[in-house]
Design a protein around this motif. Sequence first.
Motif, PDB file in Angstrom:
ATOM      1  N   ASP A  18       0.917  -1.210  -0.083  1.00 24.56           N
ATOM      2  CA  ASP A  18      -0.038  -0.037  -0.065  1.00 24.56           C
ATOM      3  C   ASP A  18       0.793   1.408  -0.086  1.00 24.56           C
ATOM      4  O   ASP A  18       1.093   1.853   1.054  1.00 24.56           O
ATOM      5  N   ALA A  19       1.410   1.508  -1.175  1.00 24.14           N
ATOM      6  CA  ALA A  19       2.616   2.426  -1.347  1.00 24.14           C
ATOM      7  C   ALA A  19       2.061   4.102  -0.580  1.00 24.14           C
ATOM      8  O   ALA A  19       0.758   4.399  -0.924  1.00 24.14           O
ATOM      9  N   GLY A  20       2.825   4.199   0.128  1.00 16.77           N
ATOM     10  CA  GLY A  20       2.837   5.791   0.857  1.00 16.77           C
ATOM     11  C   GLY A  20       1.958   5.494   2.067  1.00 16.77           C
ATOM     12  O   GLY A  20       2.155   6.513   2.889  1.00 16.77           O
ATOM     13  N   GLU A  21       1.398   4.556   2.290  1.00 18.08           N
ATOM     14  CA  GLU A  21       0.553   4.501   3.546  1.00 18.08           C
ATOM     15  C   GLU A  21       1.516   3.945   4.923  1.00 18.08           C
ATOM     16  O   GLU A  21       2.405   3.109   4.460  1.00 18.08           O
ATOM     17  N   THR A  22       1.272   4.365   5.837  1.00 21.93           N
ATOM     18  CA  THR A  22       2.111   3.971   6.959  1.00 21.93           C
ATOM     19  C   THR A  22       1.035   3.725   8.304  1.00 21.93           C
ATOM     20  O   THR A  22      -0.154   4.239   8.278  1.00 21.93           O
ATOM     21  N   ARG A  23       1.641   2.872   9.109  1.00 21.54           N
ATOM     22  CA  ARG A  23       0.830   2.890  10.418  1.00 21.54           C
ATOM     23  C   ARG A  23       1.623   2.903  11.700  1.00 21.54           C
ATOM     24  O   ARG A  23       3.009   2.741  11.606  1.00 21.54           O
ATOM     25  N   PRO A  24       1.320   3.396  12.839  1.00 15.89           N
ATOM     26  CA  PRO A  24       1.742   3.733  13.828  1.00 15.89           C
ATOM     27  C   PRO A  24       2.294   2.491  14.560  1.00 15.89           C
ATOM     28  O   PRO A  24       1.660   1.397  14.677  1.00 15.89           O
ATOM     29  N   VAL A  25       3.722   2.480  15.026  1.00 14.49           N
ATOM     30  CA  VAL A  25       4.009   1.442  15.728  1.00 14.49           C
ATOM     31  C   VAL A  25       3.750   1.799  17.363  1.00 14.49           C
ATOM     32  O   VAL A  25       4.346   2.781  17.627  1.00 14.49           O
ATOM     33  N   THR A  26       3.179   0.697  18.037  1.00 13.63           N
ATOM     34  CA  THR A  26       2.441   1.321  19.388  1.00 13.63           C
ATOM     35  C   THR A  26       3.175   0.474  20.211  1.00 13.63           C
ATOM     36  O   THR A  26       2.517   0.177  21.491  1.00 13.63           O
ATOM     37  N   VAL A  27       3.972  -0.483  19.787  1.00 15.63           N
ATOM     38  CA  VAL A  27       4.744  -1.167  20.866  1.00 15.63           C
ATOM     39  C   VAL A  27       6.205  -0.902  20.959  1.00 15.63           C
ATOM     40  O   VAL A  27       6.750  -0.187  20.049  1.00 15.63           O
ATOM     41  N   ASP A  28       7.123  -1.520  21.865  1.00 19.64           N
ATOM     42  CA  ASP A  28       8.552  -1.278  21.811  1.00 19.64           C
ATOM     43  C   ASP A  28       9.186  -2.019  20.748  1.00 19.64           C
ATOM     44  O   ASP A  28       8.789  -3.218  20.456  1.00 19.64           O
ATOM     45  N   ASP A  29      10.454  -1.382  20.335  1.00 19.22           N
ATOM     46  CA  ASP A  29      11.318  -2.099  19.510  1.00 19.22           C
ATOM     47  C   ASP A  29      12.496  -2.877  20.392  1.00 19.22           C
ATOM     48  O   ASP A  29      12.978  -3.764  19.816  1.00 19.22           O
ATOM     49  N   ALA A  30      12.567  -2.281  21.538  1.00 15.33           N
ATOM     50  CA  ALA A  30      13.635  -2.810  22.529  1.00 15.33           C
ATOM     51  C   ALA A  30      12.932  -2.775  23.821  1.00 15.33           C
ATOM     52  O   ALA A  30      12.423  -1.763  24.017  1.00 15.33           O
ATOM     53  N   TYR A  31      13.431  -3.544  24.733  1.00 18.48           N
ATOM     54  CA  TYR A  31      13.189  -3.400  26.130  1.00 18.48           C
ATOM     55  C   TYR A  31      14.412  -3.801  26.978  1.00 18.48           C
ATOM     56  O   TYR A  31      15.295  -4.740  26.450  1.00 18.48           O
ATOM     57  N   SER A  32      14.541  -3.400  28.205  1.00 12.10           N
ATOM     58  CA  SER A  32      15.479  -3.927  29.049  1.00 12.10           C
ATOM     59  C   SER A  32      15.179  -4.086  30.457  1.00 12.10           C
ATOM     60  O   SER A  32      14.029  -3.176  30.782  1.00 12.10           O
ATOM     61  N   ALA A  33      15.680  -4.643  31.432  1.00 13.01           N
ATOM     62  CA  ALA A  33      15.091  -4.890  32.792  1.00 13.01           C
ATOM     63  C   ALA A  33      16.382  -4.995  33.572  1.00 13.01           C
ATOM     64  O   ALA A  33      17.281  -5.883  33.298  1.00 13.01           O
ATOM     65  N   GLN A  34      16.371  -4.742  34.983  1.00 16.70           N
ATOM     66  CA  GLN A  34      17.237  -5.072  35.978  1.00 16.70           C
ATOM     67  C   GLN A  34      16.259  -5.850  37.112  1.00 16.70           C
ATOM     68  O   GLN A  34      15.234  -5.452  37.124  1.00 16.70           O
ATOM     69  N   LEU A  35      16.905  -6.882  37.428  1.00 13.58           N
ATOM     70  CA  LEU A  35      16.235  -7.886  38.288  1.00 13.58           C
ATOM     71  C   LEU A  35      16.684  -8.101  39.588  1.00 13.58           C
ATOM     72  O   LEU A  35      17.970  -7.962  39.815  1.00 13.58           O
ATOM     73  N   GLU A  36      16.132  -8.327  40.765  1.00  8.97           N
ATOM     74  CA  GLU A  36      16.244  -8.715  41.840  1.00  8.97           C
ATOM     75  C   GLU A  36      15.631 -10.215  42.138  1.00  8.97           C
ATOM     76  O   GLU A  36      14.482 -10.066  42.178  1.00  8.97           O
ATOM     77  N   PHE A  37      16.365 -11.112  42.619  1.00 11.21           N
ATOM     78  CA  PHE A  37      15.358 -12.487  42.806  1.00 11.21           C
ATOM     79  C   PHE A  37      15.362 -12.781  44.352  1.00 11.21           C
ATOM     80  O   PHE A  37      16.083 -12.002  45.017  1.00 11.21           O
ATOM     81  N   GLU A  38      14.677 -13.717  44.668  1.00 11.45           N
ATOM     82  CA  GLU A  38      14.327 -13.880  46.165  1.00 11.45           C
ATOM     83  C   GLU A  38      15.523 -14.088  46.891  1.00 11.45           C
ATOM     84  O   GLU A  38      15.708 -13.788  47.975  1.00 11.45           O
ATOM     85  N   ASN A  39      16.562 -14.781  46.389  1.00 10.14           N
ATOM     86  CA  ASN A  39      17.775 -15.121  47.064  1.00 10.14           C
ATOM     87  C   ASN A  39      18.778 -14.028  47.067  1.00 10.14           C
ATOM     88  O   ASN A  39      19.794 -14.349  47.647  1.00 10.14           O
ATOM     89  N   GLY A  40      18.657 -12.952  46.297  1.00  6.50           N
ATOM     90  CA  GLY A  40      19.398 -11.776  46.307  1.00  6.50           C
ATOM     91  C   GLY A  40      20.279 -11.656  45.066  1.00  6.50           C
ATOM     92  O   GLY A  40      20.879 -10.774  45.006  1.00  6.50           O
TER      93      GLY A  40
END
Lengths: 375, 375, 375, 375
Positions: free
Chosen positions: B228-250
């Motif tokens: 569909d030449a010329g048409e675009t749609r919005p990207v409504t999600v992430d291209d990338a994510y990151s996280a820092q975690l801490e677990f139960e045992n530390g």
Amino acid sequence: MTLEVGVLGYRFMGKAHANAMARLPMFFPDAPEVERRVLVGRDESALSDAAERLGFDSTATDWRDVVDDVDVFYNLGPNHVHREPSVAALEAGTPVFCEKPLAPTLEEADVMAETAREAGDDVPAGCAFNYRFVPAIRYAKRLLEAGELGEIRQVRGRYLQDWLVDSDAPWSWRNDEEMAGSGALGDLGSHTVDLLRFLVGDDDLAGDIERLSGHLKTFVDERPVADDAGETRPVTVDDAYSAQLEFENGAVGSLEGTRVAAGHKNDHTIEIHGSKGSLRFSLERLNELEVLREGDRGYETILVTDEDDPYVDHWWPPGHVLGWEHTFVHENYEFLSAVADDREFEPNFEDGLAAQQVLDAIERSDERGEWVALE
Amino acid sequence: MTLEVGVLGYRFMGKAHANAMARLPMFFPDAPEVERRVLVGRDESALSDAAERLGFDSTATDWRDVVDDVDVFYNLGPNHVHREPSVAALEAGTPVFCEKPLAPTLEEADVMAETAREAGDDVPAGCAFNYRFVPAIRYAKRLLEAGELGEIRQVRGRYLQDWLVDSDAPWSWRNDEEMAGSGALGDLGSHTVDLLRFLVGDDDLAGDIERLSGHLKTFVDERPVADDAGETRPVTVDDAYSAQLEFENGAVGSLEGTRVAAGHKNDHTIEIHGSKGSLRFSLERLNELEVLREGDRGYETILVTDEDDPYVDHWWPPGHVLGWEHTFVHENYEFLSAVADDREFEPNFEDGLAAQQVLDAIERSDERGEWVALE
Amino acid sequence: MTLEVGVLGYRFMGKAHANAMARLPMFFPDAPEVERRVLVGRDESALSDAAERLGFDSTATDWRDVVDDVDVFYNLGPNHVHREPSVAALEAGTPVFCEKPLAPTLEEADVMAETAREAGDDVPAGCAFNYRFVPAIRYAKRLLEAGELGEIRQVRGRYLQDWLVDSDAPWSWRNDEEMAGSGALGDLGSHTVDLLRFLVGDDDLAGDIERLSGHLKTFVDERPVADDAGETRPVTVDDAYSAQLEFENGAVGSLEGTRVAAGHKNDHTIEIHGSKGSLRFSLERLNELEVLREGDRGYETILVTDEDDPYVDHWWPPGHVLGWEHTFVHENYEFLSAVADDREFEPNFEDGLAAQQVLDAIERSDERGEWVALE
Amino acid sequence: MTLEVGVLGYRFMGKAHANAMARLPMFFPDAPEVERRVLVGRDESALSDAAERLGFDSTATDWRDVVDDVDVFYNLGPNHVHREPSVAALEAGTPVFCEKPLAPTLEEADVMAETAREAGDDVPAGCAFNYRFVPAIRYAKRLLEAGELGEIRQVRGRYLQDWLVDSDAPWSWRNDEEMAGSGALGDLGSHTVDLLRFLVGDDDLAGDIERLSGHLKTFVDERPVADDAGETRPVTVDDAYSAQLEFENGAVGSLEGTRVAAGHKNDHTIEIHGSKGSLRFSLERLNELEVLREGDRGYETILVTDEDDPYVDHWWPPGHVLGWEHTFVHENYEFLSAVADDREFEPNFEDGLAAQQVLDAIERSDERGEWVALE
């Protein structure tokens, strides 16, 4: 003209810099002549041995006697000894080369940078982030500046060591907040932060780090005192840290440093993804750089030892790999040349301060449990 | 007894599971007999072609006609189609195998898990986290359970892809929040979270993730519509994510997923450091596991293709490497055997929910800019 | 006592050895004191520059004036200049350190070894096979001697370079039979042969090479003369060689050396398989050794930079990698210590001769097209 | 039309080919339809089990009853059973797919190739060198044919296995000259020779192998008989072989195969250097190809799983790696398509014969201790 150098600190870093100075004449003949004039320390006997071995003319036990009596002052002491002698030297108009991190705390780093600013551009105040002087890193910077990776989107910096994996590894000043400021964060993180600033900090790449979320962790709370059976001391710094970053241009990043990663001795890894390509570097294979340019299907593993690679023409033919210590020769060459020419040197105290601001933000973020902005 | 299977979805995942079922008799002769009875989709012509090719007896355009008419229901549709048919099937007492992530939102995942709970243990509700079934991952789990790495201190999970590096790569349902729930986070992150839960989630390793700091990023805000030449749609999600975690045992950890990492096609990497050792795995070299045990000086690179390695005796002699698709054969073998025996299967909807809780926490943390606790 | 050293040759090797001597005091304080007394060459202007830069007190244009006037004589000239000055020095009772290969021909090597024998054990005659002094190679030898690999069955030695890939790469003395003796065979093969002799030559490992089949190849028959447009000179040596080996104990091996392997700068690889294990080494990653011991499933990648690894305690903490040049420091340390103590040094002229016998056998085999026995 | 296939052999290779045939409809829908009609073997009970599992309609204990009663005959028996049934089938006008090596001896291979020639091009006689059908190998061939590596100068082929490292590993037919013809040479070397012929055999690359020097070695002279305590049988074939090669265009090469290389399960490596570039492939990482093109500084590691890579569009999206068995699907697709279309298939019996000529030359060279020419 011969530059008379005074050096505070005669252990690991003292040896690394003394060696670097000693090697300049043979490999960097256009470097200024250097006289290792005086080595400063407290333990007179150890100091005297070191001075002889490292090629110093004399020793001193008080840096106050030295800072205005030499042409250049190297501050290679523990972190808590960075501020006072460096400030005194700069105030005396003596150029300073100070080991990283610039200071244990942001406050001290601020004072040091302010003093450097006042001393003026013709009194170089260098912060010894030696990894900027790895040929492969310089080569990476060339590629980045030439736009080969496009706009930067994601960076990763990890510095993994293993010397504290064992809970019985002995306590040292590096485990003490008073003396070190922080643990993996300051010792390893300062390197990583500086390297990322160096590589992608330009405005048309990623720019400055704008905000971040940091985390610190201590796995082993106390450690035995060497030579004192049964005694332990508290570990008051982090064994590991991590952070998530956001840069001025919207790029994201992650940082990590640890002293408890079994199997990693000195594994400092930088990974960068841009809109056109990617690159990877690892300090344990420091002669190599992996690069993916637009149109490539995979990383090309480049041995950065060709004649026209940064600094390499000073050394050996292609394929004759360099080691860790060569980074010190390169930074000493650049720093001492700047001193001789009365011109600025980078990384300087501003760079040291900038790294410290990031480390400080990581600590603040960790305390508050939320993202914090860099000022 | 032959299990009659109904499958919703006939593209990538439909092919992967149909192939898995087709291969069971030759390689897993003790697996239950399976009849690919009905393939469900909306585009009748494409559906009919697919059914013939993938070996289904018939087709249906409404899953409502199928879910209580088969012995097992596979839900391989887009994320926003996971809940309704899965719930209907379970309510009809039909075992369900649902692709990951379990649902686009935590709310929907909750409903699905609750329904599965009510259906009871003899109605298996599986969530198709196929990477649990890589032989090298199972082998890693053996090592971890045997205590070879000691107590877990640090984990790293990264899933790097490159199919959205180009800003002109076309829009798809995977870029839409309504249909996908999230982007790299749900698609890639769910895999990584599940794999870490599987490997170190036991109480005597690291336990559950207790709290985290998450970050999402969209680099390209709109994308062209294919055809569909010329048409675009919005990207409504992430291209990338990151996280820092801490677990139960530390233990601490970091997560990352991206669709814009040039040079990485399907690079899912897991790294774990414990008090006694370390291990590394990368999906692009899925036959290999790198392991460092107590007393070792470096990682040992193990080709996990020996006869006594998990699942390997069903296939080929040592050194004859397996591919990505074999993970589907293994999970289908385990899931269908559980169905035939009226017993539980893992990973189940609870595991799908648990992963969703982590993804949800990452989104909440990203919105608030602070660490959040997992319930 | 200070050893006065005379050195013939001031280019690549002159620099490598001068640097090594210069670094001894700081890193090997128990090494004898050394005075770089006289540098020998023919081009007075270049020589004088080099002498200053490399730290020599004086220069000489005739080695005859030097060999009996110094405590030690280093012969670092082109291969065709190895015999005469080395013999003269030894006959004068002056210890000699000669670059490899020992000589361009077996005949000359024979004369040199005979002269060394006559000079006696207290006049060390060393052949500078520097790769014996890589810490990872010494570590490998420890493992082999401890029987960790069992009886040796197969060895592989390859030395790949790329500087002659381009047919227009300029002619040099290394392309000339008169001056070099041979091409890749002598230059690269001598290193490989010596390293294999060093590692597996013991009787309870593989013993001596007994017989072999050799092959030489020249791909580019003439090359342009630098600075002389249009002029070419014939290439009268091999661009590449290979050989199949059989050892005393029945082990088999293969050798290869080439100057036309695109992508390999200085890629010297050794691989050894025994009845109990295997190991691999590559010069471009010289800090690493890959080892498989009995019971292991794969190679362990060891970073040979720990304190108790060979020579490492003289340098830096674990993980701070060494470079190519450090092998010269180690060999100079060992050689000069032997000189100071009037004791034997290995590798000596016998080792140089032994390598030459293998090279000669490869040439004889190539000419005859058949296996030949080593005497 | 459905092709009725008769298969002799129901162990490793029987399973590999039966699986390949079974997978064609789903992944290669344009392949001819195939009926696994009859499985041939001697042990009726094992045969019957295998037939059921591998999807055959019936069994037979005498291949004579089969070869002219099917549309295609697969000869997957031990090497000494290759000739007679294959010849009978071809004489009956039945296309044959025969496992490699074509025969235990050159004489038998000659007879087989002659028979195939007489049968004519419309009776395909294939030799199942499956490694020609690895996507990365096909991709390498594309590069070579496009001249990306220039003229070929050096090749290396190594096939390392470890299943006979242990001197107590049990005797099998593969250790017997009567049944196997040779050891590592025939089993592994035939693969390597064929792959090199395939890749560089074109006249404008390296052409045919013209002459060679070969070597065979048996390390363990007798091995225990499984299930017969105390009994041993002599090993009458080689455990390892090596060869040096010279090609028509002057290129040189080396070959090696071994069953006693600890740490290598199925490590088939091909390395090629040309006047413009280099490439490397390793079977244990069969999805990858390392390529250096003119102007590159290092090898680019390519994951050969893109849509337009050979065969890949039939399988999964980029990055979803294939395994060893997929090579059999590809070769069965090509062979059976050729049968359906009455056209030639390669590799054919001529290729099998050509490989056998090289193996035979290696044996002759080993016996004589000299280079021998290929006819």
